[in-house]
Motif scaffolding. Structure first.
Motif, PDB file in Angstrom:
ATOM      1  N   ILE A  67       1.319  20.065   3.267  1.00 24.71           N
ATOM      2  CA  ILE A  67       2.310  20.487   4.258  1.00 24.71           C
ATOM      3  C   ILE A  67       3.047  19.260   4.766  1.00 24.71           C
ATOM      4  N   SER A  68       4.370  19.340   4.772  1.00 26.46           N
ATOM      5  CA  SER A  68       5.217  18.269   5.284  1.00 26.46           C
ATOM      6  C   SER A  68       5.887  18.744   6.570  1.00 26.46           C
ATOM      7  N   VAL A  69       5.526  18.128   7.683  1.00 22.96           N
ATOM      8  CA  VAL A  69       6.134  18.468   8.968  1.00 22.96           C
ATOM      9  C   VAL A  69       7.377  17.602   9.139  1.00 22.96           C
ATOM     10  N   ILE A  70       8.536  18.250   9.167  1.00 24.58           N
ATOM     11  CA  ILE A  70       9.815  17.565   9.359  1.00 24.58           C
ATOM     12  C   ILE A  70      10.282  17.934  10.770  1.00 24.58           C
ATOM     13  N   ALA A  71      10.003  17.055  11.707  1.00 22.95           N
ATOM     14  CA  ALA A  71      10.294  17.353  13.111  1.00 22.95           C
ATOM     15  C   ALA A  71      11.372  16.436  13.664  1.00 22.95           C
ATOM     16  N   GLY A  72      12.121  16.973  14.598  1.00 19.43           N
ATOM     17  CA  GLY A  72      12.986  16.157  15.435  1.00 19.43           C
ATOM     18  C   GLY A  72      12.135  15.637  16.582  1.00 19.43           C
ATOM     19  N   PHE A 108       7.162  23.022   3.816  1.00 19.86           N
ATOM     20  CA  PHE A 108       7.850  22.450   4.967  1.00 19.86           C
ATOM     21  C   PHE A 108       7.509  23.175   6.255  1.00 19.86           C
ATOM     22  N   VAL A 109       7.383  22.389   7.320  1.00 20.80           N
ATOM     23  CA  VAL A 109       7.320  22.914   8.681  1.00 20.80           C
ATOM     24  C   VAL A 109       8.450  22.226   9.434  1.00 20.80           C
ATOM     25  N   TYR A 110       9.366  23.019   9.954  1.00 20.71           N
ATOM     26  CA  TYR A 110      10.463  22.521  10.794  1.00 20.71           C
ATOM     27  C   TYR A 110      10.208  23.072  12.197  1.00 20.71           C
ATOM     28  N   PRO A 111       9.437  22.363  13.017  1.00 20.42           N
ATOM     29  CA  PRO A 111       8.904  22.970  14.230  1.00 20.42           C
ATOM     30  C   PRO A 111       9.867  23.131  15.406  1.00 20.42           C
ATOM     31  N   ASN A 112      10.899  22.319  15.491  1.00 26.64           N
ATOM     32  CA  ASN A 112      11.759  22.422  16.665  1.00 26.64           C
ATOM     33  C   ASN A 112      13.184  22.785  16.269  1.00 26.64           C
ATOM     34  N   MET A 114      16.118  21.318  16.556  1.00 24.58           N
ATOM     35  CA  MET A 114      16.898  20.321  15.833  1.00 24.58           C
ATOM     36  C   MET A 114      16.520  20.317  14.347  1.00 24.58           C
ATOM     37  N   ALA A 115      15.239  20.351  14.058  1.00 24.88           N
ATOM     38  CA  ALA A 115      14.774  20.357  12.666  1.00 24.88           C
ATOM     39  C   ALA A 115      15.185  21.641  11.952  1.00 24.88           C
ATOM     40  N   GLN A 116      15.151  22.748  12.650  1.00 27.99           N
ATOM     41  CA  GLN A 116      15.538  24.024  12.043  1.00 27.99           C
ATOM     42  C   GLN A 116      17.021  24.045  11.694  1.00 27.99           C
ATOM     43  N   LYS A 120      18.642  24.292   7.607  1.00 27.54           N
ATOM     44  CA  LYS A 120      19.641  25.214   7.054  1.00 27.54           C
ATOM     45  C   LYS A 120      20.459  24.535   5.948  1.00 27.54           C
ATOM     46  N   ILE A 121      20.675  23.239   6.110  1.00 21.79           N
ATOM     47  CA  ILE A 121      21.445  22.483   5.119  1.00 21.79           C
ATOM     48  C   ILE A 121      20.520  21.868   4.068  1.00 21.79           C
ATOM     49  N   TYR A 122      19.357  21.383   4.504  1.00 19.28           N
ATOM     50  CA  TYR A 122      18.460  20.652   3.614  1.00 19.28           C
ATOM     51  C   TYR A 122      17.673  21.566   2.667  1.00 19.28           C
ATOM     52  N   ALA A 123      17.304  22.751   3.115  1.00 17.87           N
ATOM     53  CA  ALA A 123      16.459  23.646   2.298  1.00 17.87           C
ATOM     54  C   ALA A 123      17.069  23.957   0.934  1.00 17.87           C
ATOM     55  N   PRO A 124      18.380  24.255   0.825  1.00 19.11           N
ATOM     56  CA  PRO A 124      18.940  24.493  -0.518  1.00 19.11           C
ATOM     57  C   PRO A 124      18.845  23.259  -1.429  1.00 19.11           C
TER      58      PRO A 124
END
Length: 134
Positions: A67-72, A108-112, A114-116, A120-124
């Motif tokens: 699991i990769s946590v990508i957080a702001g 991926f975990v985009y917890p906040n 800003m990360a979410q 939207k752009i990075y996931a594709p």
């Protein structure tokens, strides 16, 4: 990555028991986007994210979820000292995101918020270039 770093990386893979488990890496938006005042931090997080992607591929056959946590910014002492803690969400949102990923199998975990927004752009890109679906 130099030879000794590769050997250490390979050693970690060999030491983990086969047949399951979870590896969670606390990455950051700085893993995928440099922030000029924090270039050293962004560089180290980018390297950690690259290793996380590698581990995901290496451990898929043994059933280890990575699991990769990508957080702001999250409300931590570090965020406070960098001037980004005010108004940041609490650490508990990271835990909640990890628990959800354990259920869904997401990488991926985009917890906040800003990360979410970045997701939207990075996931594709992650899906088409890195071949990561979730």
């Amino acid at each position: 990555m130099n030879r000794s770093a590769c050997q250490r990386h390979h050693g970690v893979i060999q030491r983990l028991p086969n047949g399951g488990g979870v590896f969670v890496q606390m990455n950051s938006l700085a893993s995928i986007k440099n922030f000029l005042p924090f270039t050293g931090y962004s560089g180290s997080k980018a390297a950690a994210y690259a290793v996380t992607q590698s581990l995901r591929e290496a451990w898929v056959e043994q059933g280890t979820q990575v699991i990769s946590v990508i957080a702001g910014p999250i409300k931590t002492d570090m965020a406070d000292s960098a001037g980004m803690g005010e108004g940041a969400p609490p650490e508990s949102i990271v835990f909640d995101g990890i628990m959800k990923a354990l259920t869904t199998g997401d990488f991926f975990v985009y917890p906040n918020e800003m990360a979410q927004e970045v997701a939207k752009i990075y996931a594709p890109f992650a899906k088409s270039v890195l071949e990561i679906e979730s």
